[in-house]
Design a protein around this motif. Structure first.
Motif, PDB file in Angstrom:
ATOM      1  N   VAL A  98     -68.266 -64.794 -53.847  1.00  0.00           N
ATOM      2  CA  VAL A  98     -68.201 -65.163 -55.265  1.00  0.00           C
ATOM      3  C   VAL A  98     -66.794 -65.607 -55.658  1.00  0.00           C
ATOM      4  N   PHE A  99     -65.768 -64.859 -55.209  1.00  0.00           N
ATOM      5  CA  PHE A  99     -64.355 -65.227 -55.452  1.00  0.00           C
ATOM      6  C   PHE A  99     -63.765 -65.793 -54.175  1.00  0.00           C
ATOM      7  N   ARG A 100     -63.799 -67.093 -53.870  1.00  0.00           N
ATOM      8  CA  ARG A 100     -64.348 -68.143 -54.668  1.00  0.00           C
ATOM      9  C   ARG A 100     -65.083 -69.173 -53.831  1.00  0.00           C
ATOM     10  N   ALA A 101     -65.188 -68.956 -52.513  1.00  0.00           N
ATOM     11  CA  ALA A 101     -65.708 -70.019 -51.645  1.00  0.00           C
ATOM     12  C   ALA A 101     -67.089 -70.524 -52.049  1.00  0.00           C
ATOM     13  N   THR A 102     -68.045 -69.584 -52.237  1.00  0.00           N
ATOM     14  CA  THR A 102     -69.401 -70.090 -52.482  1.00  0.00           C
ATOM     15  C   THR A 102     -69.587 -70.573 -53.922  1.00  0.00           C
ATOM     16  N   SER A 103     -68.699 -70.170 -54.818  1.00  0.00           N
ATOM     17  CA  SER A 103     -68.701 -70.751 -56.161  1.00  0.00           C
ATOM     18  C   SER A 103     -68.182 -72.183 -56.109  1.00  0.00           C
ATOM     19  N   THR A 104     -67.181 -72.406 -55.296  1.00  0.00           N
ATOM     20  CA  THR A 104     -66.578 -73.736 -55.169  1.00  0.00           C
ATOM     21  C   THR A 104     -67.514 -74.699 -54.426  1.00  0.00           C
ATOM     22  N   LEU A 150     -62.080 -66.951 -62.266  1.00  0.00           N
ATOM     23  CA  LEU A 150     -62.904 -65.792 -61.924  1.00  0.00           C
ATOM     24  C   LEU A 150     -64.037 -65.620 -62.931  1.00  0.00           C
ATOM     25  N   GLU A 151     -63.740 -65.886 -64.186  1.00  0.00           N
ATOM     26  CA  GLU A 151     -64.797 -65.785 -65.198  1.00  0.00           C
ATOM     27  C   GLU A 151     -65.884 -66.832 -64.963  1.00  0.00           C
ATOM     28  N   PHE A 152     -65.479 -68.027 -64.606  1.00  0.00           N
ATOM     29  CA  PHE A 152     -66.462 -69.071 -64.281  1.00  0.00           C
ATOM     30  C   PHE A 152     -67.345 -68.613 -63.118  1.00  0.00           C
ATOM     31  N   CYS A 153     -66.728 -68.002 -62.117  1.00  0.00           N
ATOM     32  CA  CYS A 153     -67.454 -67.609 -60.895  1.00  0.00           C
ATOM     33  C   CYS A 153     -68.533 -66.561 -61.140  1.00  0.00           C
ATOM     34  N   VAL A 154     -68.415 -65.777 -62.209  1.00  0.00           N
ATOM     35  CA  VAL A 154     -69.437 -64.763 -62.472  1.00  0.00           C
ATOM     36  C   VAL A 154     -70.365 -65.158 -63.619  1.00  0.00           C
ATOM     37  N   THR A 155     -70.307 -66.395 -64.033  1.00  0.00           N
ATOM     38  CA  THR A 155     -71.178 -66.873 -65.104  1.00  0.00           C
ATOM     39  C   THR A 155     -72.370 -67.610 -64.498  1.00  0.00           C
ATOM     40  N   PRO A 156     -73.582 -67.133 -64.739  1.00  0.00           N
ATOM     41  CA  PRO A 156     -74.759 -67.764 -64.116  1.00  0.00           C
ATOM     42  C   PRO A 156     -74.966 -69.198 -64.604  1.00  0.00           C
TER      43      PRO A 156
END
Lengths: 244, 244
Positions: free
Chosen positions: A30-36, A216-222
């Motif tokens: 989640v922080f941050r590879a798969t969010s990116t 980080l906030e973006f990464c935990v926002t569905p």
């Protein structure tokens, strides 16, 4: 048909305790590879090449004329062009391009899943939670939710994403897995205050020093980057797959 | 003085990620090794010899004239005399005797902690929660709460015991550990309904088939066997230590 199984793996060190050959492995960082990865693909990147090492990243980037990206300790690695922040990959920049990405934890775990014979590998984070769940339910395979953690240690943000998936899809599966039960309960406990809660995690403390709070906030926002990144073993790429 | 650190290790596979040389390692195997160790010692056993293998258990038992105990899959191992149930060790039976014990997960982890250089090893379960917490607070060492799990997989009952300890002692420590935070929250979530909740765990499903419900309920009830089992590396024994 017998119900498929659903497991959560809390650290890369535990991956080989599970049978992957008839399963979809969801790599979670989640922080941050798969969010990116989800962000780049949803913004039109042609393909993401996840690579474990910095040298491989440079060489492949040069060969393909692709964008190279990677960080260590919150800084872009010398010789690479970009970092691991989803904010660096808006449509205006990434559409139609290839991205070669190396990260500390996520890309390493993806390689492990392949080496250990996973039938299929996808990547997931909160930003593409809906797509991941839709794909897993419609697939005919067992599911292994694999958390990258931090240098093999357990972390909460990956676990909570696994829990968010469990909460949505468990009724379709046979679940006898303490990790999945715990992950779901952690998610449900903090679902309503995720942005507050992540400030208690060790990863937050590590990254906030680099001014990455917004990231980080973006990464935990569905839902910020709904796309399904599926690994193609022939090409060594993650590509966006259309969902039915 | 700088505050001591507090970590929770969710599987034996993750133990070597932590520095043990300046720490007390609490070996946790709630179902049932560390519950049985506390029970035998609190009922007057002279010493418990934790051993990893069945042959070693037999040989040492013979040499010492001690009681030998061990189970695999809920059955007493052939050639040993007793099982892993705390109920088998009332004062009338065990007082003044030595017990040589082999178990699937707990005794293995204890040996790992010693091999990896732990400064001190104690064992803990709900039955001796108070003694464990009192000892850890009064000690001058860092703390590593080490869960045995099941064949290296995460389990909830060991994690929740770690969480019970964290909840009681964290104010004395510097805690930057997602595992400990999660464990504490899991414990607090289920503290009031522990006997109901453990029926959801995979270990419960495994052991209830052997009619061990009463055993398992005893194992998650705080205070049934308040004693502090400290490992003595010279003798290879766990002995009850008087608390100040």
């Amino acid at each position: 048909m017998e119900k498929r199984t659903l497991h959560t793996v809390l650290s890369p060190r535990l991956l080989d305790l599970y049978s992957l050959s008839d399963g979809v492995v969801v790599v979670i960082d989640v922080f941050r590879a798969t969010s990116t990865i989800a962000t780049a693909l949803s913004n039109g990147a042609r393909a993401v090449y996840p690579v474990a090492g910095v040298e491989q990243c440079k060489q492949l980037g040069q060969k393909l004329g692709a964008i190279t990206a990677g960080e260590r300790n919150g800084q872009v690695i010398e010789g690479l062009l970009h970092g691991n922040s989803p904010a660096e990959y808006p449509r205006s920049f990434i559409a139609g391009k290839d991205l070669v990405l190396t990260t500390t934890n996520g890309t390493k775990l993806l390689k492990m899943a392949l080496d250990q014979g996973a039938a299929e590998v996808i990547t997931g984070s909160f930003v593409n939670l809906g797509s991941v769940c839709q794909y897993l339910v419609s697939s005919n395979k067992n599911v292994i939710l694999a958390c990258s953690g931090w240098k093999d240690r357990f972390n909460l943000e990956d676990t909570m994403f696994a829990g968010a998936v469990v909460a949505q899809i468990e009724r379709h599966f046979h679940m006898n897995c303490d990790s999945s039960l715990m992950a779901k309960q952690q998610y449900q406990l903090h679902e309503a205050d995720m942005k507050t809660f992540i400030r208690q995690t060790s990863h937050w403390h590590r990254l906030k020093a680099f001014g990455l709070e917004k990231d980080l906030e973006f990464c935990v926002t569905p839902g910020g980057a709904e796309v399904l990144p599926l690994y193609n073993p022939q090409n060594g790429t993650l590509n966006a797959v259309a969902l039915g």
